[in-house]
Write a protein that holds these residues in place. Sequence first.
Motif, short mmCIF file in Angstrom:
data_model
loop_
_atom_site.label_atom_id
_atom_site.label_comp_id
_atom_site.label_asym_id
_atom_site.label_seq_id
_atom_site.Cartn_x
_atom_site.Cartn_y
_atom_site.Cartn_z
N GLY A 79 48.61 35.37 29.06
CA GLY A 79 48.85 35.98 30.36
C GLY A 79 47.59 36.42 31.09
O GLY A 79 47.64 36.78 32.27
N ARG A 80 46.46 36.41 30.39
CA ARG A 80 45.21 36.90 30.99
C ARG A 80 44.53 35.81 31.80
O ARG A 80 44.53 34.65 31.42
CB ARG A 80 44.27 37.42 29.91
N SER A 81 43.91 36.21 32.90
CA SER A 81 43.16 35.28 33.74
C SER A 81 41.80 35.01 33.13
O SER A 81 41.07 35.96 32.78
CB SER A 81 42.99 35.87 35.14
N ILE A 82 41.43 33.73 32.99
CA ILE A 82 40.13 33.41 32.41
C ILE A 82 39.01 33.92 33.32
O ILE A 82 37.96 34.34 32.85
CB ILE A 82 40.01 31.89 32.17
N ARG A 83 39.25 33.90 34.63
CA ARG A 83 38.24 34.41 35.56
C ARG A 83 38.05 35.91 35.37
O ARG A 83 36.92 36.41 35.36
CB ARG A 83 38.65 34.10 37.00
N LEU A 84 39.16 36.64 35.20
CA LEU A 84 39.07 38.08 35.00
C LEU A 84 38.38 38.41 33.68
O LEU A 84 37.50 39.29 33.63
CB LEU A 84 40.47 38.70 35.02
N VAL A 85 38.75 37.69 32.61
CA VAL A 85 38.14 37.94 31.31
C VAL A 85 36.64 37.67 31.37
O VAL A 85 35.83 38.47 30.87
CB VAL A 85 38.81 37.07 30.22
N ARG A 86 36.24 36.57 32.00
CA ARG A 86 34.82 36.26 32.09
C ARG A 86 34.08 37.33 32.89
O ARG A 86 32.99 37.75 32.52
CB ARG A 86 34.61 34.90 32.75
N THR A 87 34.70 37.77 33.99
CA THR A 87 34.06 38.78 34.83
C THR A 87 33.87 40.08 34.05
O THR A 87 32.80 40.70 34.10
CB THR A 87 34.91 39.05 36.09
N VAL A 88 34.90 40.51 33.32
CA VAL A 88 34.81 41.75 32.55
C VAL A 88 33.71 41.64 31.50
O VAL A 88 32.88 42.57 31.33
CB VAL A 88 36.16 42.07 31.89
N ILE A 89 33.66 40.52 30.78
CA ILE A 89 32.64 40.35 29.74
C ILE A 89 31.24 40.38 30.34
O ILE A 89 30.35 41.08 29.86
CB ILE A 89 32.86 39.02 28.97
N GLU A 90 31.05 39.64 31.44
CA GLU A 90 29.70 39.52 32.00
C GLU A 90 29.26 40.81 32.69
O GLU A 90 28.08 41.18 32.62
CB GLU A 90 29.63 38.33 32.94
N VAL A 91 30.16 41.50 33.35
CA VAL A 91 29.80 42.79 33.95
C VAL A 91 29.44 43.79 32.85
O VAL A 91 28.49 44.58 33.00
CB VAL A 91 30.96 43.32 34.83
N THR A 92 30.17 43.74 31.74
CA THR A 92 29.89 44.66 30.63
C THR A 92 28.51 44.42 30.03
O THR A 92 27.72 45.36 29.85
CB THR A 92 30.97 44.52 29.53
N VAL A 93 28.20 43.14 29.72
CA VAL A 93 26.89 42.86 29.12
C VAL A 93 25.77 43.09 30.13
O VAL A 93 24.66 43.50 29.75
CB VAL A 93 26.82 41.43 28.53
N LEU A 94 26.04 42.85 31.41
CA LEU A 94 25.03 43.12 32.44
C LEU A 94 24.71 44.61 32.51
O LEU A 94 23.54 45.01 32.54
CB LEU A 94 25.53 42.63 33.80
N ALA A 95 25.76 45.45 32.50
CA ALA A 95 25.55 46.90 32.56
C ALA A 95 24.81 47.40 31.32
O ALA A 95 23.87 48.21 31.43
CB ALA A 95 26.89 47.60 32.71
N LEU A 96 25.22 46.91 30.15
CA LEU A 96 24.54 47.32 28.92
C LEU A 96 23.08 46.87 28.93
O LEU A 96 22.18 47.63 28.54
CB LEU A 96 25.26 46.72 27.70
N GLY A 97 22.84 45.65 29.36
CA GLY A 97 21.47 45.14 29.42
C GLY A 97 20.60 45.93 30.37
O GLY A 97 19.43 46.22 30.07
N TRP A 98 21.15 46.29 31.52
CA TRP A 98 20.39 47.08 32.50
C TRP A 98 20.06 48.46 31.93
O TRP A 98 18.93 48.94 32.08
CB TRP A 98 21.21 47.21 33.78
#
Length: 231
Positions: free
Chosen positions: A151-170
């Motif tokens: 039921g999950r959107s692949i676009r949403l899952v990718r966005t959540v993962i990448e925003v999370t790693v971006l924030a942690l990396g910053w």
Amino acid sequence: MAAIGNLRYRPARRLTQLYVGLALYGVSMALMIRSGLGLDPWDVFHQGLARQTGLSFGTVTIAVGAVVLLLWIPLRQRPGLGTISNVVVIGLVVDATLALLPAGGPLPLRIALLVVGIVANGAATGLYIGAHLGPGPRDGLMTGYVARRPGRSIRLVRTVIEVTVLALGWLLGGTVGAGTVAYALAIGPLAQFFIPLFAVAPQPVASESPATAGPAVVHPTGTARPASEAA
């Protein structure tokens, strides 16, 4: 169904394409790092970890890839040769390229490094994905999660993962800048252009019932479909 990434079909072409693509991916990462203008989300995370641990960028990339690959186990994902190679080859190549490329330079040169790096990254993505020998560990994490949660959107899952790693990396000190935005805007269209360009053609085989189904084609990953559906 054959195992993911089997090598029974056009092995020389596919292996060459895989390793050229992975090597080019490592070079593209080094070019973006040396531009100093911002990195893609995962590389912001890698760079932040490298700065905090004192390890080389490539070593961190390999370590993170291995940890992500372990997360495939509960998702019941099967790695291919390309998946394992992705973990090792990219990290080794990025360190070797960084050792050869000097840091700094005038802004026009750094912009050129960024642009070439982003385009090369898109081409590298098309090469290694088009070889059909297994996805990268980070891509497999995303697709595996969606497969387990239909039921999950692949676009949403990718966005959540990448925003999370971006924030942690910053937060860890990774470089976020205009290059990060440029990569986010450009990589989708570049991948859409290069993946079909470098995709290895499926293997044609005779169908068991030619009178009704016509000839079939077998994708290099082992999935057979009638030719009318594969067109």
